[in-house]
Design a protein around this motif. Structure first.
Motif, PDB file in Angstrom:
ATOM      1  N   PHE A 126     -33.944 -20.193  47.724  1.00 35.13           N
ATOM      2  CA  PHE A 126     -34.747 -19.004  47.992  1.00 35.13           C
ATOM      3  C   PHE A 126     -34.591 -18.545  49.441  1.00 35.13           C
ATOM      4  N   LEU A 127     -33.589 -19.094  50.127  1.00 37.97           N
ATOM      5  CA  LEU A 127     -33.281 -18.693  51.495  1.00 37.97           C
ATOM      6  C   LEU A 127     -31.888 -18.064  51.510  1.00 37.97           C
ATOM      7  N   PRO A 128     -31.810 -16.731  51.511  1.00 36.40           N
ATOM      8  CA  PRO A 128     -30.495 -16.088  51.567  1.00 36.40           C
ATOM      9  C   PRO A 128     -29.807 -16.356  52.899  1.00 36.40           C
ATOM     10  N   ASP A 129     -28.520 -16.088  52.944  1.00 37.48           N
ATOM     11  CA  ASP A 129     -27.749 -16.413  54.129  1.00 37.48           C
ATOM     12  C   ASP A 129     -28.268 -15.714  55.381  1.00 37.48           C
ATOM     13  N   GLU A 130     -28.840 -14.517  55.229  1.00 35.27           N
ATOM     14  CA  GLU A 130     -29.333 -13.818  56.415  1.00 35.27           C
ATOM     15  C   GLU A 130     -30.518 -14.528  57.071  1.00 35.27           C
TER      16      GLU A 130
ATOM     17  N   VAL B 136     -33.986 -34.832  52.369  1.00 38.84           N
ATOM     18  CA  VAL B 136     -33.920 -34.866  50.904  1.00 38.84           C
ATOM     19  C   VAL B 136     -33.832 -33.415  50.440  1.00 38.84           C
ATOM     20  N   LEU B 137     -32.708 -33.038  49.870  1.00 40.55           N
ATOM     21  CA  LEU B 137     -32.429 -31.628  49.604  1.00 40.55           C
ATOM     22  C   LEU B 137     -32.015 -31.394  48.157  1.00 40.55           C
ATOM     23  N   SER B 138     -32.361 -30.215  47.649  1.00 38.03           N
ATOM     24  CA  SER B 138     -31.821 -29.751  46.372  1.00 38.03           C
ATOM     25  C   SER B 138     -31.463 -28.281  46.508  1.00 38.03           C
ATOM     26  N   GLN B 139     -30.517 -27.857  45.684  1.00 34.50           N
ATOM     27  CA  GLN B 139     -29.980 -26.497  45.780  1.00 34.50           C
ATOM     28  C   GLN B 139     -29.459 -26.059  44.426  1.00 34.50           C
ATOM     29  N   GLY B 140     -29.888 -24.881  43.967  1.00 34.63           N
ATOM     30  CA  GLY B 140     -29.346 -24.326  42.743  1.00 34.63           C
ATOM     31  C   GLY B 140     -27.870 -24.018  42.896  1.00 34.63           C
ATOM     32  N   ALA B 141     -27.082 -24.368  41.889  1.00 37.32           N
ATOM     33  CA  ALA B 141     -25.626 -24.249  41.957  1.00 37.32           C
ATOM     34  C   ALA B 141     -25.149 -22.906  41.417  1.00 37.32           C
ATOM     35  N   SER B 142     -24.133 -22.355  42.084  1.00 36.96           N
ATOM     36  CA  SER B 142     -23.509 -21.124  41.609  1.00 36.96           C
ATOM     37  C   SER B 142     -22.224 -21.391  40.843  1.00 36.96           C
TER      38      SER B 142
ATOM     39  N   ARG C  70     -35.396 -13.016  46.063  1.00 37.16           N
ATOM     40  CA  ARG C  70     -33.969 -13.261  46.244  1.00 37.16           C
ATOM     41  C   ARG C  70     -33.632 -14.697  45.846  1.00 37.16           C
ATOM     42  N   LEU C  71     -32.574 -14.855  45.081  1.00 35.63           N
ATOM     43  CA  LEU C  71     -32.106 -16.184  44.694  1.00 35.63           C
ATOM     44  C   LEU C  71     -30.701 -16.370  45.258  1.00 35.63           C
ATOM     45  N   ALA C  72     -30.529 -17.391  46.087  1.00 38.62           N
ATOM     46  CA  ALA C  72     -29.254 -17.637  46.767  1.00 38.62           C
ATOM     47  C   ALA C  72     -28.642 -18.928  46.254  1.00 38.62           C
ATOM     48  N   LEU C  73     -27.998 -18.846  45.101  1.00 38.06           N
ATOM     49  CA  LEU C  73     -27.292 -20.011  44.567  1.00 38.06           C
ATOM     50  C   LEU C  73     -26.054 -20.276  45.419  1.00 38.06           C
TER      51      LEU C  73
END
Length: 261
Positions: free
Chosen positions: A159-163, A184-190, A210-213
């Motif tokens: 939920f954190l876009p590159d900008e 400890v991290l997780s991230q939705g995959a594109s 905004r969804l930043a996969l």
């Protein structure tokens, strides 16, 4: 427990990612505007939410078993048992946990439900991850950053876009940590199921979220300079330490636990 934002009004005119996540986990602390987004998401979104929660519990239990007694959970979401402090304090009753989120409804529930064991402590920081220095400064009233701390950003990075420069946010957090601390991290995959990922991003986008996969390599950049612990950078169901392996299942969520050298 912090109470300074108890009467901050809750905006029910726009969906919030924490409340959408609550719906995906089967919670009741969400509003029609959140439900409207959640109901249009692909089925994988609900599966991913539960996988993320299960990973949090396994990683927290392992860290507590390794002697980590301080936890900072950023983007905690609406309390859903078992909460991070319950998992940590089951192993180390003296564990100290600070939660952080920017949705006032999370604070209201945190005050009532995030109750520490008497040997330990919990607190809540009402703040935004985009202000990491402020989060750490407030967390210092509970946590000793001269000793190891485990910092969790789970279900948040996408939920954190590159900008917003999420890589700088993570680097700032890491820079405050003593050696022997953990991220400890997780991230939705594109790049796991691109079609479903695009569908999910589109539905969140219609709700103004905004969804930043990211790809596996893009997620790996968050771990630069850290020592990734086994089993490495994997999908959520593949991560386990000291417990039986979870049931194999498809996942569009990358996870990792990494140590500050």
């Amino acid at each position: 427990m912090t109470t300074g934002m108890s009467h901050t009004p809750i905006d029910t005119s726009r969906p919030h990612s924490a409340r959408v996540y609550d719906w995906l986990l089967g919670g009741k602390d969400n509003y029609p505007v959140d439900q409207a987004v959640a109901e249009q998401l692909p089925a994988e979104a609900k599966i991913g939410a539960h996988q993320n929660r299960a990973f949090m519990s396994r990683a927290t239990a392992w860290l507590a078993g390794e002697g980590i007694g301080q936890f900072l959970d950023i983007g905690t979401g609406i309390p859903t048992a078992p909460n991070l402090h319950q998992t940590a304090q089951e192993i180390n009753p003296a564990a100290r946990v600070v939660y952080c989120d920017n949705d006032p409804i999370v604070l209201r529930h945190a005050e009532a439900l995030l109750i520490s064991r008497p040997e330990g402590a919990t607190d809540y920081v009402p703040a935004d991850v985009r202000e990491p220095e402020g989060i750490v400064e407030t967390a210092r009233r509970i946590l000793d950053f001269d000793r190891p701390v485990a910092v969790s950003l789970l279900g948040l990075l996408h939920f954190l876009p590159d900008e917003d420069d999420p890589y700088a946010i993570v680097r700032t957090l890491v820079s405050t940590l003593a050696p022997g601390s953990y991220m400890v991290l997780s991230q939705g995959a594109s790049d796991v199921n691109p079609e479903r990922g695009e569908q999910g991003a589109a539905e969140y986008g219609r709700g103004g979220i905004r969804l930043a996969l990211r790809t596996r390599d893009e997620f790996a950049r968050f771990l630069d300079g850290l020592d990734i612990v086994e089993p490495g950078l994997v999908t959520a169901p593949e991560w386990f330490r000291g417990t039986p392996a979870p049931q194999p299942e498809a996942s569009g969520l990358y996870v990792a636990v990494a140590r500050v050298p």
